[in-house]
Design an enzyme around this catalytic site. Sequence first.
Site, short mmCIF file in Angstrom:
data_model
loop_
_atom_site.label_atom_id
_atom_site.label_comp_id
_atom_site.label_asym_id
_atom_site.label_seq_id
_atom_site.Cartn_x
_atom_site.Cartn_y
_atom_site.Cartn_z
N ASN A 108 0.88 -1.34 -0.07
CA ASN A 108 0.04 -0.09 0.07
C ASN A 108 0.93 1.36 0.12
O ASN A 108 0.55 2.14 -0.71
CB ASN A 108 -1.14 0.01 1.01
N HIS A 154 -16.80 35.16 -31.67
CA HIS A 154 -18.07 34.49 -32.11
C HIS A 154 -17.60 34.03 -33.40
O HIS A 154 -18.54 33.80 -34.38
CB HIS A 154 -19.23 35.49 -32.15
N LYS A 281 -7.07 16.29 -51.51
CA LYS A 281 -7.14 16.53 -50.00
C LYS A 281 -5.72 16.31 -49.65
O LYS A 281 -4.94 15.42 -49.87
CB LYS A 281 -8.09 15.63 -49.51
N ASN A 283 -5.33 16.37 -45.36
CA ASN A 283 -5.92 16.70 -44.18
C ASN A 283 -5.03 16.73 -42.94
O ASN A 283 -4.09 16.16 -42.73
CB ASN A 283 -6.56 15.25 -43.95
N TYR A 315 -6.41 2.22 1.91
CA TYR A 315 -6.20 1.55 0.65
C TYR A 315 -7.41 0.70 0.40
O TYR A 315 -8.04 -0.36 1.05
CB TYR A 315 -4.92 0.65 0.72
N LYS A 323 -3.75 3.81 -12.07
CA LYS A 323 -2.43 3.83 -12.88
C LYS A 323 -2.76 3.86 -14.49
O LYS A 323 -2.15 4.54 -15.33
CB LYS A 323 -1.72 2.54 -12.52
N1 ARG Z 1 -1.75 -3.45 -7.68
C1 ARG Z 1 -1.82 -2.76 -6.40
C2 ARG Z 1 -2.41 -1.33 -6.80
O1 ARG Z 1 -2.01 -0.87 -7.91
C3 ARG Z 1 -0.60 -2.73 -5.53
C4 ARG Z 1 -1.30 -2.67 -4.14
C5 ARG Z 1 -1.75 -3.84 -3.72
N2 ARG Z 1 -2.37 -3.74 -2.31
C6 ARG Z 1 -3.02 -4.60 -1.75
N3 ARG Z 1 -3.28 -4.53 -0.48
N4 ARG Z 1 -3.62 -5.48 -2.53
O2 ARG Z 1 -2.97 -0.43 -6.04
#
Ligand code: ARG
Length: 450
Positions: A108, A154, A281, A283, A315, A323
């Site tokens: 975490n 405008h 064309k 483009n 968490y 991500k």
């Molecule tokens: N792959 C998880 C994420 O991106 C990593 C952390 C996982 N932690 C857990 N307690 N399962 O958040």
Amino acid sequence: MTLWGGGFEERPSDLLWQFTVDRSDRRLLVDDIRGSLAHVAMLGAVGVLDEDETAGIATGLETLLAEAEAGEFVWSDGDEDVHTAVERRLTELIGDAAGKLHTGRSRNDQVCLDLRLYLRRAADERVVQIAELANVLAALAEEAGDTVVASYTHVQQAQPVPLAHHLLAYAWMLVRDRDRFRDAYARIDVSPLGAGASAGSRLPLDPHLTADSLGFRGAFANSMDAVGSRDFVAEYVFCCAQSMVTLSRLAEEMVLWATEEYGWVTYSDSFTTGSSAMPQKKNPDVAELARGKTATVIGDLNTLMTLQKGLPLTYNRDLQEDKRAVFHADDSLALALAAIGGMLESAVFHPPPPSSMVTALDLAEVLVERGIPFREAHEAVGGLVATLVAEGRKLADATAGELETAHVQLVPGDLAILTPEGSVEARATAGGGSMDSVRTQLTQLRAALR
Ligand code: ARG
């Protein structure tokens, strides 16, 4: 391999694996190893690991880092995530001694650390790239010299301005986009390492030591906040989204400028695409895709905001989805900045002169200079313009009689100086559309981009 099998009697189902494993964290590999190196050094410094243990793990991690940096790290399908992969490989390299690496740490705080390390680097890159694009615009502004175009409101021709003034407007927007990444950096730049799973540890960890060694400006004040918060990610994605919106507005104009109707610009063949059907064309697909990809980055921002809104502390696995969104947003921006920069650099500007009516406001202001209330001046010039437009004539075509009818204080000499170029020359407002202002802006901009 998982890091948590001890209390489990059954193997993870294939569906659990498919649903929960997300390989997009693999790009955090180098950051994960660097974070682990700092962690193990701290464990040694506070005496949780002895010297041999510390050195053994650190040496293994260094080998791993070299593999990762050379692109030679071999992933296994069985790796649940990047953190597990690092520990698996470390075990292959140094055996059971690797089992002490995760002391006083949880994935975490680890994943949050990795992402902060990654985004610090990404922010630095975007800051440089955005400044580069602003510089392209500054160079085009310089090249534009005293070419005059209409400004638009405008999408109707408004007042005459130097083409450079129009181009520099985007450069200033980009300066703020760049500054926003710098501001966001300050909030990314806080180490969460040591927060553990949610509350720290009974071991004498030193979060400030790892924060220092990883070059963070500080460490977390509250471990639950540290592992449960992703506002730094959302803010980063906002920076991406706002920068994309700037690019999208610029892209929209780049498309318009290249139309036959505007006729402002030609891009090089290497930055336009052809039509499979219509041979004539060329483009502006690069600009169109910058505009289109902006929609997807705004989607990423929506993802980040929605991801946070119902989450209890601390968490929760939902956060894994941060991500994909942030990488997509950042990758899209990086590529769009480069592509739009290339296309703009290839631009040759040849704008037609603006309509003669763009000096109507100047004519009204001439009357104001002669003591006439602006409302009365507006009315007078408005009447004159309406007559001329109805007859398909230009402002410069107005006769002495027509001028006098419009307002007794108007004389033909007024029209002689009220060409689009004359209007720009007479413009007095600081920061307005005059060549003086353009020169000042270029100096200020060069200073801001230094
Ligand atoms: N792959 C998880 C994420 O991106 C990593 C952390 C996982 N932690 C857990 N307690 N399962 O958040």
